[in-house]
Design a protein around this motif. Structure first.
Motif, PDB file in Angstrom:
ATOM      1  N   LEU A 103     -23.022  49.816-113.577  1.00  0.00           N
ATOM      2  CA  LEU A 103     -23.796  48.635-113.644  1.00  0.00           C
ATOM      3  C   LEU A 103     -25.258  49.118-113.503  1.00  0.00           C
ATOM      4  CD1 LEU A 103     -23.804  45.590-114.238  1.00  0.00           C
ATOM      5  CD2 LEU A 103     -23.279  45.140-111.784  1.00  0.00           C
ATOM      6  N   SER A 104     -25.357  49.631-112.208  1.00  0.00           N
ATOM      7  CA  SER A 104     -26.754  50.116-111.796  1.00  0.00           C
ATOM      8  C   SER A 104     -27.342  50.991-112.736  1.00  0.00           C
ATOM      9  CB  SER A 104     -26.773  50.571-110.368  1.00  0.00           C
ATOM     10  OG  SER A 104     -26.100  51.743-110.285  1.00  0.00           O
TER      11      SER A 104
ATOM     12  N   SER B  38     -38.582  56.026-107.653  1.00  0.00           N
ATOM     13  CA  SER B  38     -37.835  56.257-106.526  1.00  0.00           C
ATOM     14  C   SER B  38     -36.340  55.751-106.577  1.00  0.00           C
ATOM     15  CB  SER B  38     -38.307  55.708-105.376  1.00  0.00           C
ATOM     16  OG  SER B  38     -38.496  54.320-105.375  1.00  0.00           O
ATOM     17  N   GLU B  39     -35.972  54.565-107.233  1.00  0.00           N
ATOM     18  CA  GLU B  39     -34.739  54.055-107.556  1.00  0.00           C
ATOM     19  C   GLU B  39     -34.156  54.956-108.454  1.00  0.00           C
ATOM     20  OE1 GLU B  39     -33.408  51.727-105.917  1.00  0.00           O
ATOM     21  OE2 GLU B  39     -35.343  51.540-104.848  1.00  0.00           O
TER      22      GLU B  39
ATOM     23  N   LEU C 163     -30.557  56.850-107.702  1.00  0.00           N
ATOM     24  CA  LEU C 163     -29.411  56.804-108.594  1.00  0.00           C
ATOM     25  C   LEU C 163     -28.791  58.232-109.016  1.00  0.00           C
ATOM     26  CD1 LEU C 163     -29.666  53.846-111.143  1.00  0.00           C
ATOM     27  CD2 LEU C 163     -28.012  54.227-109.580  1.00  0.00           C
ATOM     28  N   ASP C 164     -29.778  59.073-109.128  1.00  0.00           N
ATOM     29  CA  ASP C 164     -29.310  60.514-109.324  1.00  0.00           C
ATOM     30  C   ASP C 164     -28.598  61.029-108.290  1.00  0.00           C
ATOM     31  OD1 ASP C 164     -30.398  60.431-111.981  1.00  0.00           O
ATOM     32  OD2 ASP C 164     -32.081  61.471-111.088  1.00  0.00           O
TER      33      ASP C 164
ATOM     34  N   ASP D   2     -24.521  62.255-108.265  1.00  0.00           N
ATOM     35  CA  ASP D   2     -24.015  63.387-107.716  1.00  0.00           C
ATOM     36  C   ASP D   2     -22.808  63.257-106.824  1.00  0.00           C
ATOM     37  OD1 ASP D   2     -25.752  64.754-109.212  1.00  0.00           O
ATOM     38  OD2 ASP D   2     -27.155  65.013-107.695  1.00  0.00           O
ATOM     39  N   LYS D   3     -23.204  62.156-105.825  1.00  0.00           N
ATOM     40  CA  LYS D   3     -21.884  62.106-104.829  1.00  0.00           C
ATOM     41  C   LYS D   3     -20.712  61.396-105.294  1.00  0.00           C
ATOM     42  CE  LYS D   3     -25.003  61.064-100.742  1.00  0.00           C
ATOM     43  NZ  LYS D   3     -25.541  60.006 -99.958  1.00  0.00           N
ATOM     44  N   LEU D   4     -20.812  60.654-106.432  1.00  0.00           N
ATOM     45  CA  LEU D   4     -19.921  59.912-106.992  1.00  0.00           C
ATOM     46  C   LEU D   4     -19.032  61.115-107.824  1.00  0.00           C
ATOM     47  CD1 LEU D   4     -18.335  57.359-107.565  1.00  0.00           C
ATOM     48  CD2 LEU D   4     -19.742  57.307-109.507  1.00  0.00           C
TER      49      LEU D   4
END
Length: 146
Positions: free
Chosen positions: A63-64, A89-90, A94-95, A99-101
């Motif tokens: 969604l984001s 910056s947003e 998100l990038d 990566d974490k996800l």
């Protein structure tokens, strides 16, 4: 679809390739709208609470990502480069979350416990060196039951 009128074709202010790109983008936006209208009701907190945490995080991330992509498209259409805008910056944030996800999704696919095998020779050496008073007969019994 945006179609040039006869008057427009005489002056040819906009190249045909640009008009094709505009028409493709417009059709993609219409398709996105239909998919987005199906996706948005799933963001209800009651529905989200029933989804497993990893899938919930992935849904909220999507969604984001959709929202930020649409914002970047709007900025570009108004002549503003998103890289020069304060929203950059947003996009970077998100990038990082993407990566974490992805790492968490990869971990989720991994087996629950890694398979292990016993190296009998190493176990024998470990036992022999940690208990020097053992005779070879006891070492064989310990390794056998180990």
């Amino acid at each position: 679809m945006v179609k040039p009128t006869e008057h427009d074709s005489e002056s040819i202010a906009v190249p045909e390739s640009v008009m094709d790109s505009v028409n493709t983008t417009l059709s993609n936006l219409h398709e996105l709208r239909s998919h987005f209208e199906q996706f948005l009701p799933l963001m209800n907190p009651q529905i989200l609470s029933q989804i497993p945490p990893l899938q919930r995080a992935h849904s909220l991330f999507l969604l984001s990502k959709i929202t930020s992509t649409l914002l970047a498209l709007k900025l570009r259409c108004t002549g503003v480069q998103p890289d020069n805008h304060s929203v950059k910056s947003e996009f970077d944030r998100l990038d990082i979350y993407q990566d974490k996800l992805e790492r968490l999704l990869d971990l989720n696919k991994a087996p629950l416990r890694p398979s292990t095998t016993l190296n009998y020779r190493a176990a024998t050496r470990f036992i022999e060196h940690s208990l020097p008073d053992l005779t070879p007969w006891w070492v064989v019994i310990l390794v056998y039951y180990f």
